[in-house]
Design an enzyme around this catalytic site. Structure first.
Site, PDB file in Angstrom:
ATOM      1  N   HIS A 245       0.830  -1.211   0.000  1.00  0.00           N
ATOM      2  CA  HIS A 245       0.000   0.000   0.000  1.00  0.00           C
ATOM      3  C   HIS A 245       0.867   1.266   0.000  1.00  0.00           C
ATOM      4  CE1 HIS A 245      -3.530   2.455   1.623  1.00  0.00           C
ATOM      5  NE2 HIS A 245      -2.515   3.190   2.056  1.00  0.00           N
ATOM      6  N   GLU A 246       1.870   1.304   0.866  1.00  0.00           N
ATOM      7  CA  GLU A 246       2.716   2.497   0.949  1.00  0.00           C
ATOM      8  C   GLU A 246       3.517   2.696  -0.332  1.00  0.00           C
ATOM      9  OE1 GLU A 246       2.077   4.567   3.111  1.00  0.00           O
ATOM     10  OE2 GLU A 246       1.061   3.358   4.626  1.00  0.00           O
TER      11      GLU A 246
ATOM     12  N   HIS B 212       1.413   4.570  -2.705  1.00  0.00           N
ATOM     13  CA  HIS B 212       1.498   6.032  -2.556  1.00  0.00           C
ATOM     14  C   HIS B 212       2.774   6.564  -3.224  1.00  0.00           C
ATOM     15  CE1 HIS B 212      -1.961   6.504  -0.078  1.00  0.00           C
ATOM     16  NE2 HIS B 212      -1.464   5.967   1.015  1.00  0.00           N
TER      17      HIS B 212
ATOM     18  N   HIS C 228      -5.650   7.426  -2.143  1.00  0.00           N
ATOM     19  CA  HIS C 228      -6.578   6.426  -1.598  1.00  0.00           C
ATOM     20  C   HIS C 228      -7.789   6.285  -2.501  1.00  0.00           C
ATOM     21  CE1 HIS C 228      -4.772   7.046   2.609  1.00  0.00           C
ATOM     22  NE2 HIS C 228      -4.348   5.925   2.110  1.00  0.00           N
TER      23      HIS C 228
ATOM     24  N   TYR D 178      -9.758   2.554   2.157  1.00  0.00           N
ATOM     25  CA  TYR D 178      -9.983   2.501   3.609  1.00  0.00           C
ATOM     26  C   TYR D 178     -11.064   1.477   3.917  1.00  0.00           C
ATOM     27  CZ  TYR D 178      -8.059   7.052   5.126  1.00  0.00           C
ATOM     28  OH  TYR D 178      -7.276   8.105   5.459  1.00  0.00           O
TER      29      TYR D 178
END
Ligand code: ZN
Length: 363
Positions: free
Chosen positions: A191-192, A195, A201, A252
């Site tokens: 996930h990071e 980014h 997101h 999320y």
């Protein structure tokens, strides 16, 4: 995804401990029995810590960031470099004859990693480095992005220990940290990295309200800014897929930042869903392939450019409605009597016109 729909953009609240037990410090703080809280494995740069929320300017628009331990944190796990934002609005409306500066937004279109190559290094003190190597292997086998151990390159990702999981969005220039606390899993690392290559997101999509409802009444006080779209927060971006992807690793969970154990995000039918942190979804890889084209799994082998330039599709002239507000080229403007007006900082309306993508005052 047509625009960064994979928007992968921003953050949330819990993450997994080494024992696979979710840690929800926010909910613990508010006295909620966390055993009642469904599993939530979202990333936070500084779990359990809050900072003063302040407005800064990015690309001419005001956005809220939280100052935690001197880091400017946006939406939970996104860190802004100090020089990316200013305390004053960036000039985006010019007088006639004035030459616009080269100051451009650091939007994802200008912050991709060149040639699909992300240079990286791993802090020797980072525990369990297989989280990083496994996450990189996952990225390389599912996308055309290649990760190369840094050997002197100035722009690179540095995987380093931290109090939570966090990253910048896109290539920001110089060394940019991805912090990984011991509780950050391989999935959180994937996930990071999302980014770091430019993803927002998924719930920050502009069209997200067609697919989800944000229950602001259930959001912990002071964390509401985490639920804005990238556009509402002043960012550029694109949805690269046509619909919100509930399978996205950048989404999320329903219970992110809940203050009462009730869901903060539900589907349109009111039902909840869980966020996965196993790997990139097919929607994720579809969006990434728009940002980083090339043959999947080859790591940066970009298809040769077509010999004939592709014709630019002609888009229909947008129709603007008098009385409506629009955000164009970084400026929120009101359409009135077929002219554009914007509200100046000190009040009052100024007529402006858009010439070659730059706004100019109309005398
Ligand atoms: Zn995130």
């Amino acid at each position: 995804m047509k625009k960064r729909s994979l928007i992968y953009l921003l953050p949330a609240v819990l993450f997994m401990s080494c024992s696979d037990e979710p840690i929800n410090e926010l909910e613990t703080e508010t006295g909620i029995d966390k055993s009642e809280i469904p599993f939530d494995n979202i990333e936070l740069a500084f779990p359990g810590e809050a900072g003063k929320v302040a407005d800064v300017y990015f690309a001419g628009k005001k956005i809220p960031v939280e100052n935690i331990n001197g880091s400017l944190v946006y939406q939970g796990d996104i860190i802004f470099a100090d020089d990316m934002v200013t305390n004053l609005p960036i000039k985006i409306v010019y007088n006639k004859g004035e030459k616009p500066s080269q100051q451009k937004s650091v939007g994802r279109t200008s912050s991709y990693w060149p040639d699909n190559i992300v240079f990286y290094d791993i802090d020797g003190s980072l525990p369990d480095q297989s989280r990083v190597t496994d996450a990189i292997a996952h990225w390389e086998s599912n996308t055309a992005v290649k990760f190369v151990q840094r050997s002197g390159e100035s722009n690179y990702v540095y995987f380093t220990p931290g109090g939570g999981c966090s990253s910048y969005v896109g290539m920001v220039g110089g060394r940019q940290n991805i912090t990984l606390a011991s509780g950050c899993s391989t999935g959180n690392t994937i996930h990071e990295i999302g980014h770091a290559v430019g993803l927002w997101h998924e719930q920050s999509r502009i069209d997200r309200d067609n697919y989800i409802t944000i229950n602001f009444e259930n959001i912990a006080s002071g964390t509401e800014h985490n639920f804005r779209t990238y556009e509402e927060s002043g960012y550029d971006g694109d949805e690269f897929t046509s619909t919100l992807d509930f399978g996205s690793i950048m989404l999320y969970s329903s219970y992110s930042f809940s203050n009462n154990g009730q869901p903060t995000i539900v589907k349109k039918d009111g039902s909840t869903y869980s966020a996965q942190r196993s790997g990139l979804s097919s929607g994720d890889t579809e969006g990434i392939s728009s940002m980083y084209p090339g043959e999947t799994g080859t790591g940066g082998t970009v298809a040769p450019p077509p010999t004939e330039p592709e014709p630019t599709p002609t888009e229909p002239e947008p129709t603007y409605i008098n009385g409506e507000y629009y955000t164009i080229a970084g400026l929120t403007v009101l359409r009135k009597k077929d002219k554009w007006l914007y509200k100046k900082d000190r009040g009052g309306w100024q007529e402006v016109e858009l010439i070659d993508g730059t706004w100019y005052n109309v005398d």
